[in-house]
Design an enzyme around this catalytic site. Structure first.
Site, PDB file in Angstrom:
ATOM      1  N   ASP A 178     -34.836 -38.853   1.167  1.00  0.00           N
ATOM      2  CA  ASP A 178     -35.215 -39.973   2.184  1.00  0.00           C
ATOM      3  C   ASP A 178     -34.364 -39.420   3.354  1.00  0.00           C
ATOM      4  O   ASP A 178     -33.469 -38.896   3.227  1.00  0.00           O
ATOM      5  CB  ASP A 178     -34.468 -41.335   1.647  1.00  0.00           C
ATOM      6  CG  ASP A 178     -34.217 -42.331   2.758  1.00  0.00           C
ATOM      7  OD1 ASP A 178     -35.367 -43.056   2.911  1.00  0.00           O
ATOM      8  OD2 ASP A 178     -33.456 -42.693   3.079  1.00  0.00           O
ATOM      9  N   GLU A 214     -38.840 -36.486   3.756  1.00  0.00           N
ATOM     10  CA  GLU A 214     -39.141 -37.537   4.640  1.00  0.00           C
ATOM     11  C   GLU A 214     -38.762 -37.025   6.019  1.00  0.00           C
ATOM     12  O   GLU A 214     -37.428 -37.161   6.411  1.00  0.00           O
ATOM     13  CB  GLU A 214     -38.845 -38.965   4.505  1.00  0.00           C
ATOM     14  CG  GLU A 214     -39.290 -39.935   5.444  1.00  0.00           C
ATOM     15  CD  GLU A 214     -38.380 -40.987   5.823  1.00  0.00           C
ATOM     16  OE1 GLU A 214     -37.225 -41.046   5.640  1.00  0.00           O
ATOM     17  OE2 GLU A 214     -38.894 -42.056   6.585  1.00  0.00           O
TER      18      GLU A 214
HETATM   19  C1  QV4 Z   1     -27.474 -52.973  11.515  1.00  0.00           C
HETATM   20  C2  QV4 Z   1     -27.614 -52.436  12.639  1.00  0.00           C
HETATM   21  C3  QV4 Z   1     -26.460 -51.314  12.991  1.00  0.00           C
HETATM   22  C4  QV4 Z   1     -25.310 -51.492  12.273  1.00  0.00           C
HETATM   23  C5  QV4 Z   1     -25.396 -52.024  10.871  1.00  0.00           C
HETATM   24  C6  QV4 Z   1     -24.035 -52.239  10.473  1.00  0.00           C
HETATM   25  O1  QV4 Z   1     -29.036 -52.099  13.319  1.00  0.00           O
HETATM   26  O2  QV4 Z   1     -26.567 -51.002  14.280  1.00  0.00           O
HETATM   27  O3  QV4 Z   1     -24.250 -50.606  12.701  1.00  0.00           O
HETATM   28  O4  QV4 Z   1     -26.217 -53.234  10.822  1.00  0.00           O
HETATM   29  O5  QV4 Z   1     -24.043 -52.546   8.956  1.00  0.00           O
HETATM   30  C7  QV4 Z   1     -30.747 -52.281   7.570  1.00  0.00           C
HETATM   31  C8  QV4 Z   1     -31.084 -53.274   8.546  1.00  0.00           C
HETATM   32  C9  QV4 Z   1     -30.592 -52.607   9.572  1.00  0.00           C
HETATM   33  C10 QV4 Z   1     -28.883 -52.397   9.342  1.00  0.00           C
HETATM   34  C11 QV4 Z   1     -28.818 -51.278   8.179  1.00  0.00           C
HETATM   35  C12 QV4 Z   1     -27.278 -51.015   7.948  1.00  0.00           C
HETATM   36  O6  QV4 Z   1     -32.630 -53.289   8.861  1.00  0.00           O
HETATM   37  O7  QV4 Z   1     -30.549 -53.575  10.827  1.00  0.00           O
HETATM   38  O8  QV4 Z   1     -28.256 -52.035  10.469  1.00  0.00           O
HETATM   39  O9  QV4 Z   1     -29.458 -51.954   6.988  1.00  0.00           O
HETATM   40  O10 QV4 Z   1     -26.822 -52.288   7.443  1.00  0.00           O
HETATM   41  C13 QV4 Z   1     -34.673 -49.049   5.330  1.00  0.00           C
HETATM   42  C14 QV4 Z   1     -35.064 -49.944   6.620  1.00  0.00           C
HETATM   43  C15 QV4 Z   1     -33.955 -50.265   7.580  1.00  0.00           C
HETATM   44  C16 QV4 Z   1     -32.651 -50.661   6.809  1.00  0.00           C
HETATM   45  C17 QV4 Z   1     -32.373 -49.518   5.817  1.00  0.00           C
HETATM   46  C18 QV4 Z   1     -31.001 -49.750   5.055  1.00  0.00           C
HETATM   47  O11 QV4 Z   1     -36.167 -49.499   7.200  1.00  0.00           O
HETATM   48  O12 QV4 Z   1     -34.519 -51.335   8.498  1.00  0.00           O
HETATM   49  O13 QV4 Z   1     -31.466 -50.939   7.617  1.00  0.00           O
HETATM   50  O14 QV4 Z   1     -33.345 -49.367   4.929  1.00  0.00           O
HETATM   51  O15 QV4 Z   1     -31.148 -50.823   4.394  1.00  0.00           O
HETATM   52  C19 QV4 Z   1     -36.190 -43.600  10.791  1.00  0.00           C
HETATM   53  C20 QV4 Z   1     -35.781 -42.570  10.003  1.00  0.00           C
HETATM   54  C21 QV4 Z   1     -36.398 -42.594   8.748  1.00  0.00           C
HETATM   55  C22 QV4 Z   1     -36.396 -44.098   8.295  1.00  0.00           C
HETATM   56  C23 QV4 Z   1     -36.869 -45.126   9.318  1.00  0.00           C
HETATM   57  C24 QV4 Z   1     -36.988 -46.431   8.767  1.00  0.00           C
HETATM   58  O16 QV4 Z   1     -36.005 -41.277  10.738  1.00  0.00           O
HETATM   59  O17 QV4 Z   1     -35.940 -41.959   7.925  1.00  0.00           O
HETATM   60  O18 QV4 Z   1     -36.015 -44.931  10.552  1.00  0.00           O
HETATM   61  N1  QV4 Z   1     -36.930 -44.217   7.191  1.00  0.00           N
HETATM   62  C25 QV4 Z   1     -36.208 -44.052   5.759  1.00  0.00           C
HETATM   63  C26 QV4 Z   1     -36.970 -45.118   4.698  1.00  0.00           C
HETATM   64  C27 QV4 Z   1     -36.612 -46.404   5.268  1.00  0.00           C
HETATM   65  C28 QV4 Z   1     -35.017 -46.721   5.142  1.00  0.00           C
HETATM   66  C29 QV4 Z   1     -34.239 -45.491   5.889  1.00  0.00           C
HETATM   67  C30 QV4 Z   1     -34.801 -44.476   6.208  1.00  0.00           C
HETATM   68  C31 QV4 Z   1     -32.793 -45.500   5.640  1.00  0.00           C
HETATM   69  O19 QV4 Z   1     -38.248 -44.736   4.496  1.00  0.00           O
HETATM   70  O20 QV4 Z   1     -37.080 -47.476   4.390  1.00  0.00           O
HETATM   71  O21 QV4 Z   1     -34.637 -47.466   6.171  1.00  0.00           O
HETATM   72  O22 QV4 Z   1     -32.362 -45.064   4.000  1.00  0.00           O
HETATM   73  O23 QV4 Z   1     -37.307 -43.225  11.601  1.00  0.00           O
END
Ligand code: QV4
Ligand code: CA
Length: 410
Positions: A178, A214
């Site tokens: 990931d 990814e």
């Molecule tokens: C929020 C604020 C931040 C703040 C934080 C404080 O945005 O600015 O600092 O709170 O804690 C969730 C929430 C998000 C939150 C974050 C941390 O949506 O608002 O930040 O948690 O608390 C998945 C979801 C995200 C989720 C994350 C962790 O998509 O919304 O964030 O899980 O729970 C990029 C990357 C790519 C990524 C893609 C989504 O290059 O790698 O974005 N894809 C992978 C996974 C995806 C996952 C992650 C990465 C992170 O496929 O499912 O994100 O592991 O393009």
């Protein structure tokens, strides 16, 4: 951790991403994650690890081991770039009640302390990624506030490799890494080099784990999927966005243009590409791809797109398997993108199979749709056969064959 069913190893050629399935059934993310109550138990809480304990709302280590043995071709989504969000205070709100203190970067169950995170290397004032045009930020700063692990440290990448080897010893066959875009390629390599060969109870001596990284790269950013090709396979996100545009006949695209599909469209080399139409992110507006991403919501076009993938020899194919969720709020406002899997008071519902072989309990099971299932079977039969006998009507009727085994004049 998400688990991916590898229907692929060594004889077959497709992966099914059984998103959020319960381990007792077949699949679940194995390691402990934070519990998010607002919104209520979103699917994405699982991308916020708090320990390496195999213990989530989908099952414990015993159930995970049972599933892996029954399946013996399971891949695991390894979340190794980060731990949970920085905003979470101390406590035991986690799927196995482990204590952690995100504000102090303290995860005693691993253990990780403040020393094991990258904060000193991030140059932005927020500590988060602010500019995707700055490659160092993309790797050294927090993705959406997620505490960024210092993979360059021997202790950190050894801890990660030990956890992945524990999964390999249980019988896991491969990994989706990931957020690979947010790790330096040279920090991923020592982890992969430390991985054991697969468990010889199920795999031939010397078999290596199937790994893909990814990396969302639609072009135009300094971080490119080509940076990661030396480590192994990489997700090719251009594939799904372009195929969706062709199937929707947008921007003057038509299926006749698929004649040189693959590297001819500027995609990465076929033997490094992991290809798919949609994934758990972009089927709900997360990550990349936008409006051209086809999903189960667009069933007719989706079957055409997902049916085309196995027919064509380019890349290593992955099929999405989703659950239903209320896509929009009643008032038609915002996309309802966080809803977790079908559940009874937080307990993930089992996947029931109906008499007509479709799934019940809110599971979509695209991988069981006749057109998709049959085309994956086709791909297994013609694996290794060359792309042959292309025909098109210069519009949206096309035909192709695969060597001597999968011919359009069969
Ligand atoms: C929020 C604020 C931040 C703040 C934080 C404080 O945005 O600015 O600092 O709170 O804690 C969730 C929430 C998000 C939150 C974050 C941390 O949506 O608002 O930040 O948690 O608390 C998945 C979801 C995200 C989720 C994350 C962790 O998509 O919304 O964030 O899980 O729970 C990029 C990357 C790519 C990524 C893609 C989504 O290059 O790698 O974005 N894809 C992978 C996974 C995806 C996952 C992650 C990465 C992170 O496929 O499912 O994100 O592991 O393009
Ligand atoms: Ca990082």
């Amino acid at each position: 951790m998400k688990l991916l069913l590898l229907l692929s190893l060594y004889s077959r050629t497709a992966i099914v991403h059984l998103f959020e399935w319960h381990s007792v059934d077949i699949i679940s993310p194995p390691n402990e994650n934070i519990i998010i109550d607002n919104p209520s138990r979103p699917w994405w809480e699982r991308y916020q690890p708090v320990s390496c304990k195999i213990c989530t709302r989908s099952g414990n280590e015993g159930e995970f081991q049972d599933m892996v043995m029954r399946c013996n071709n399971v891949g695991v989504e390894a979340i190794i770039n980060h731990m949970c969000g920085s905003g979470h205070s101390a406590g035991t709100s986690s799927t196995c009640e482990s204590y952690y203190d995100a504000s102090d970067r303290d995860f005693p169950e691993v253990p990780y302390s403040g020393w094991d995170f990258k904060d000193g290397k991030c140059q932005t004032d927020s500590g988060e990624i602010q500019d995707y045009d700055a490659a160092a930020q993309v790797r050294n700063c927090r993705l959406s506030g997620l505490l960024d692990l210092a993979l360059e440290k021997d202790y950190v990448h050894t801890t990660i490799a030990n956890y992945m080897n524990h999964l390999i010893d249980i019988g896991v066959a491969g990994f989706r890494l990931d957020a690979s875009k947010h790790m330096w390629p040279e920090d991923i390599k020592p982890i992969l080099d430390k991985l054991n060969n697969l468990n010889t109870n199920w795999f031939a001596e010397g078999s290596r784990p199937f790994v893909y990284q990814e990396v969302i790269d639609l072009g135009g950013e300094p971080v490119s999927s080509t940076d990661y090709l030396g480590n192994g396979r990489v997700t090719e996100f251009k594939y799904g966005t372009k195929l969706g545009t062709v199937m929707c006949k947008w921007n003057g695209e038509k299926m006749a243009y698929l004649k040189n599909w693959g590297e001819g469209w500027g995609f990465m080399p076929s033997d490094r590409a992991l290809v798919f139409v949609d994934n758990h992110d972009n089927q709900r507006g997360h990550g990349a791809g936008g409006a051209s991403i086809l999903t189960f919501w667009d069933a007719r076009l989706y079957k055409m797109a997902v049916g085309f993938i196995p027919a064509h020899p380019y890349g290593f194919t992955r099929v999405m398997s989703s659950y239903h969720w209320p896509r929009y709020f009643e008032d038609g406002s915002d996309i309802n993108d966080w809803v977790g899997p079908p559940n009874d008071n937080g307990v993930t519902k089992e996947v029931t199979i109906n008499a007509d072989t479709t799934c019940g309990n809110g599971w979509i099971c695209e991988h069981r749709w006749r057109q998709i299932r049959n085309m994956v079977a086709f791909r297994n039969v013609v694996n290794g056969e060359s792309f042959a006998n292309w025909w098109d009507n210069d519009s949206n009727q096309v035909a192709l064959g695969r060597g001597n085994k999968g011919n359009n004049d069969d």
